[in-house]
Design an enzyme around this catalytic site. Structure first.
Site, short mmCIF file in Angstrom:
data_model
loop_
_atom_site.label_atom_id
_atom_site.label_comp_id
_atom_site.label_asym_id
_atom_site.label_seq_id
_atom_site.Cartn_x
_atom_site.Cartn_y
_atom_site.Cartn_z
N ASP A 1 0.87 -1.16 0.00
CA ASP A 1 0.00 0.00 0.00
C ASP A 1 0.91 1.22 0.00
OD1 ASP A 1 -2.24 1.70 0.34
OD2 ASP A 1 -1.92 1.71 2.50
N ASP B 1 -0.12 4.92 0.80
CA ASP B 1 -0.39 5.87 1.89
C ASP B 1 -0.33 5.19 3.24
OD1 ASP B 1 -0.89 7.87 -0.03
OD2 ASP B 1 -2.90 7.07 -0.32
#
Length: 209
Positions: free
Chosen positions: A9, A11
């Site tokens: 991922d 963020d």
């Protein structure tokens, strides 16, 4: 090779952009449009429980009241939210592009990260991970995802992938009971919290009765 099956991922994992990236870009967009709306750090932390920027804005305005400049009909409001989100994304990408590029190079992350940040990315996180596996030509069950949120963890599990959680400032108190491993961060050499060998060991466990 496991390197091809390791999905990050962005963020909160590669770059902690929620507080000082996305939130700032939302506020800059609201300011540009003169909506009289500001999301402070604590409020944004609560709003992060809602997945998706457009969904986040819609839920917020439904609860607190729509700005005077917002249209009245439901269909026009959808277009209004979409236009706000488009502008927010433009501001965010301009703000974070250099940081993401340098972080991806340093971590030797697959090119899938850039793909997921692009304008054609899927709306749902599960669909993104499934799309990533298909794009890489690997079985989802052979993938390990590094996430930072309960929403991301649920998406990875729904995609039949192993999931390591590295907590971020906004997600430290979330429920990660279903994670395969939980760490406070990825860490930097020589104090990294886990490595490729550890990720590989998670995949081996699924074959043990």
């Amino acid at each position: 090779m496991l390197e091809d099956n390791l999905l990050f991922d962005c963020d909160g994992v590669l770059v902690d952009t929620e507080k000082d990236g996305h939130r700032v870009s939302f506020n800059d967009t609201f300011n540009e449009k003169e909506l009289g709306v500001t999301w402070d750090v604590d409020l944004y932390g609560e709003l992060l429980k809602i997945g998706g920027g457009k969904e986040r804005m819609t839920a917020y305005f439904n609860k607190t009241g729509w700005p005077e400049k917002a249209p009245k009909s439901e269909e026009e409001r959808k277009e209004f939210i979409a236009s706000l989100h488009k502008r927010k994304t433009e501001l965010f990408m301009a703000l974070i592009e250099e940081i993401v590029t340098s972080s991806a190079r340093r971590c030797k992350v697959s090119a899938v990260v850039s793909f997921l940040l692009g304008p054609e990315r899927a709306e749902k996180i599960k669909a993104i991970y499934t799309l990533a596996a298909n794009t890489l030509g690997v079985d989802p069950s052979s993938c390990v995802v590094v996430e930072d949120s309960a929403i991301g963890l649920a998406a990875a599990k729904a995609a039949a992938m192993k999931c390591i959680v590295t907590k971020s400032g906004y997600t430290a108190d979330e429920d990660f009971l279903n994670a395969d491993a939980v760490f406070d961060c990825i860490g930097d050499p020589p104090e990294e919290r886990f490595d490729l060998a550890f990720c590989g060991s998670l995949l081996e466990k699924q074959y043990v009765s």
